[in-house]
Write an enzyme that holds these catalytic residues in place. Structure first.
Site, mmCIF file in Angstrom:
data_model
loop_
_atom_site.group_PDB
_atom_site.id
_atom_site.type_symbol
_atom_site.label_atom_id
_atom_site.label_comp_id
_atom_site.label_asym_id
_atom_site.label_seq_id
_atom_site.Cartn_x
_atom_site.Cartn_y
_atom_site.Cartn_z
ATOM 1 N N GLU A 200 37.317 45.425 36.798
ATOM 2 C CA GLU A 200 37.694 44.366 36.312
ATOM 3 C C GLU A 200 36.634 43.920 35.237
ATOM 4 O O GLU A 200 36.092 42.942 35.510
ATOM 5 C CB GLU A 200 37.990 43.364 37.467
ATOM 6 C CG GLU A 200 39.059 43.614 38.111
ATOM 7 C CD GLU A 200 39.425 42.346 39.054
ATOM 8 O OE1 GLU A 200 38.745 41.448 39.327
ATOM 9 O OE2 GLU A 200 40.509 42.663 39.949
ATOM 10 N N GLU A 318 43.806 48.353 43.290
ATOM 11 C CA GLU A 318 43.781 47.143 43.948
ATOM 12 C C GLU A 318 45.101 46.223 44.266
ATOM 13 O O GLU A 318 45.630 45.966 42.880
ATOM 14 C CB GLU A 318 42.841 46.189 43.703
ATOM 15 C CG GLU A 318 41.364 46.568 43.820
ATOM 16 C CD GLU A 318 39.963 45.529 43.307
ATOM 17 O OE1 GLU A 318 40.403 44.297 43.540
ATOM 18 O OE2 GLU A 318 39.301 45.975 43.157
HETATM 19 O O1 AHR Z 1 39.469 42.671 46.481
HETATM 20 C C1 AHR Z 1 38.857 41.570 46.292
HETATM 21 C C2 AHR Z 1 38.366 41.381 44.671
HETATM 22 O O2 AHR Z 1 39.518 41.296 43.862
HETATM 23 C C3 AHR Z 1 37.700 42.646 44.132
HETATM 24 O O3 AHR Z 1 36.204 42.589 44.268
HETATM 25 C C4 AHR Z 1 37.983 42.406 42.499
HETATM 26 O O4 AHR Z 1 38.013 43.560 41.982
HETATM 27 C C5 AHR Z 1 39.453 41.647 42.607
HETATM 28 O O5 AHR Z 1 39.206 40.651 41.842
#
Ligand code: AHR
Length: 514
Positions: A200, A318
């Site tokens: 991110e 994710e």
């Molecule tokens: O999974 C929680 C968070 O969500 C992670 O650290 C990040 O990559 C995303 O914003």
């Protein structure tokens, strides 16, 4: 055989099947699975997981320390490992998440009592002891029998630090880093198949523009070497959900330098309580979960322009539901309950990943223990399995199987004047020729009648498992750990070569057809 082909033709002709077609509510849902077709393999890594130094995912979830009363092997709790092994976890991503871009791996090696402490600034400003580091994580992967996917630090790290980490883990020869690994108790190098260049980076990983990230990616990636026969796959930071501009720029600038592009997609995007919700909020989650289909389609479209041969994989590294923290739990540690609603959402996601397995080669639900849409919740020595865990257990039959095309006519439901399908499906054929069909009935009220034909095989037996409950918010607690579990599917039979099934309202079903 002739009859089956005829049946397929009739189904095609009469119903005009083409992918998924919506019909007015009240009819029989009809599915035609092309059981002898299919060319793409559902990569097992689509059923991957994610563990971050966040809340109680690592500490308490996995790591209790060697001196703990909680049964453990080398500090890692045995009950959690045993439960996760039943999911055939293919890959585990670590150490973040946002944590990855502030993690300095050298602080997490060597004698534990000498490891420096740091502040976990992203997640609650808690003290990170670094007790769980590279050796502990890779030991865990060996216990689980899964691949390791490491996320490297671009936001606050250096190319040298990244290069040293890869050399430390994977170099078999004589070097400062390899010898440091040996001094810390590991002679043999590890196999590291996947390495993320940042996480991110448009936000917590450095607030970069895609152009700036692309330049940094070129620089960092150069130093992520493949040592001693370890072929490392480099993963570029992709967009958050619908930021297609990010995808466009990084594909254009560095598409020829990456093995995979990541994508993050959380639902529903509005927060709210994980357990207290009404029917509209149920449907809102279904709507946003189905929204993944469009995001994948657009992302694939952009990737196809810059990579027409499909060499670059898409890793949805994710994904999952994101609710308000459980009342009474510390804010920013992202501890949430997990109900039947989350389970149906997970079923939809996994079906969509299967359907897109030509490009989607990995996905990692966030996160494995005690954080967001977890598989496992722990409380001291107690551990419970969530409804989402059960979906992963039911769907594991798809891992490594051949994706089967299908045509579906399904009833529809409406929200904000838009129509959505009641049923969501994927199907595969395993190496023994057994067909598995996973179906979600998104309707919180009404069972769905399904007539399912398979062309290419003569179905002689059907069995099924189902996850469903009376209440939309049914879930497991430490007092009632087995409140919601899969059971045998009733109301399924073969009639005139077709499967006749009734899917309970709000359910996830996996059928096995031989
Ligand atoms: O999974 C929680 C968070 O969500 C992670 O650290 C990040 O990559 C995303 O914003």
């Amino acid at each position: 055989m002739k009859r089956l082909i005829l049946l397929a033709l009739i189904l095609n002709g009469v119903w005009g099947f083409a992918g998924t077609t919506l019909q007015e509510t009240g009819g029989i849902n009809r599915l035609l699975v092309h059981a002898s077709l299919g060319q793409e393999t559902i990569n097992p890594e689509i059923y991957g997981h994610f563990a971050e130094h966040l809340g109680h995912c690592i500490y308490e979830g996995f790591w209790v320390g060697e001196d703990s009363d909680i049964p453990n092997v080398r500090g890692i709790r045995t009950d959690v490992v045993a439960a996760l092994k039943k999911l055939d976890i293919p890959v585990l991503r670590w150490p973040g998440g946002c944590f990855a871009d502030e993690y300095h791996w050298q602080e997490g090696i060597g004698p534990r009592e000498q490891r420096p402490k740091m502040v976990n600034t992203h997640w609650g400003m808690v003290t990170e002891t670094n007790a769980f580091g590279t050796h502990e994580f890779l030991d865990l992967c060996e216990m689980l029998g899964c691949e390791a996917y490491i996320a490297g630090n671009v936001g606050s790290g250096t190319p040298e630090e990244m290069q040293d980490w890869v050399e430390y883990m994977t170099f078999a020869g004589d070097s400062e880093m390899a010898n440091l690994r040996r001094a810390n108790g590991r002679d043999k190098p590890w196999i590291i198949k996947y390495f993320g260049i940042g996480n991110e980076n448009w936000s917590c990983g450095g607030s970069m523009t895609p152009e700036y990230y692309s330049n940094l990616y070129r620089r960092f990636k150069t130093y992520v070497r493949s040592y001693s026969g370890n072929e490392i796959r480099k993963v570029a930071c992709g967009p958050g959900g619908i930021d297609h501009h990010w995808t466009e720029v990084v594909m254009r600038e560095i598409g020829n330098r990456m093995d995979a592009l990541s994508l993050h997609y959380y639902v529903p995007g509005t927060g709210g309580s994980a357990v207290e919700f009404n029917e509209d909020e149920w449907l809102a989650l279904m709507e946003s979960s189905l929204g993944l289909e469009k995001v994948l389609a657009r992302t694939r479209e952009i990737m196809d322009v810059y990579d027409p041969d499909g060499k670059i994989a898409l890793y949805v590294d994710e994904w999952g539901t994101w609710w308000d923290e459980e009342p009474g739990s510390q804010k920013s540690l992202l501890y949430q309950q997990n109900t039947l609603r989350d389970a149906v959402s997970a079923g939809i996601f996994l079906n969509l990943f299967n359907q897109n397995c030509g490009r989607v080669k990995m996905a990692n639900i966030a996160q494995v223990n005690n954080v967001l849409q977890a598989m496992i919740l722990t409380d001291g020595e107690k551990m419970i399995l969530t409804p989402t865990y059960h979906v992963f257990e039911m769907y594991k039959v798809h891992q490594g199987a051949t994706l089967l095309p299908f045509d579906l006519i399904t009833n529809a439901w409406t929200r904000n004047d838009e129509k959505f399908p009641v049923l969501n499906v994927s199907a595969s054929r395993d190496e023994n020729g057994v067909v598995h069909i996973s179906l979600c009935n998104l309707d919180p009220q009404t069972p769905a009648q399904l007539e399912c034909a398979l062309d290419g095989i003569k179905a002689t037996s059907v069995t099924g498992r189902v996850l469903s409950a009376e209440n939309m918010n049914s879930h497991n607690t430490f007092d009632k750990p087995d409140n919601l579990q899969p059971g045998q599917l009733k109301n399924s039979e073969i009639k005139d070569g077709k499967l006749m099934v009734i899917l309970p309202a709000k359910s996830v079903v996996v059928m096995e057809v031989k």
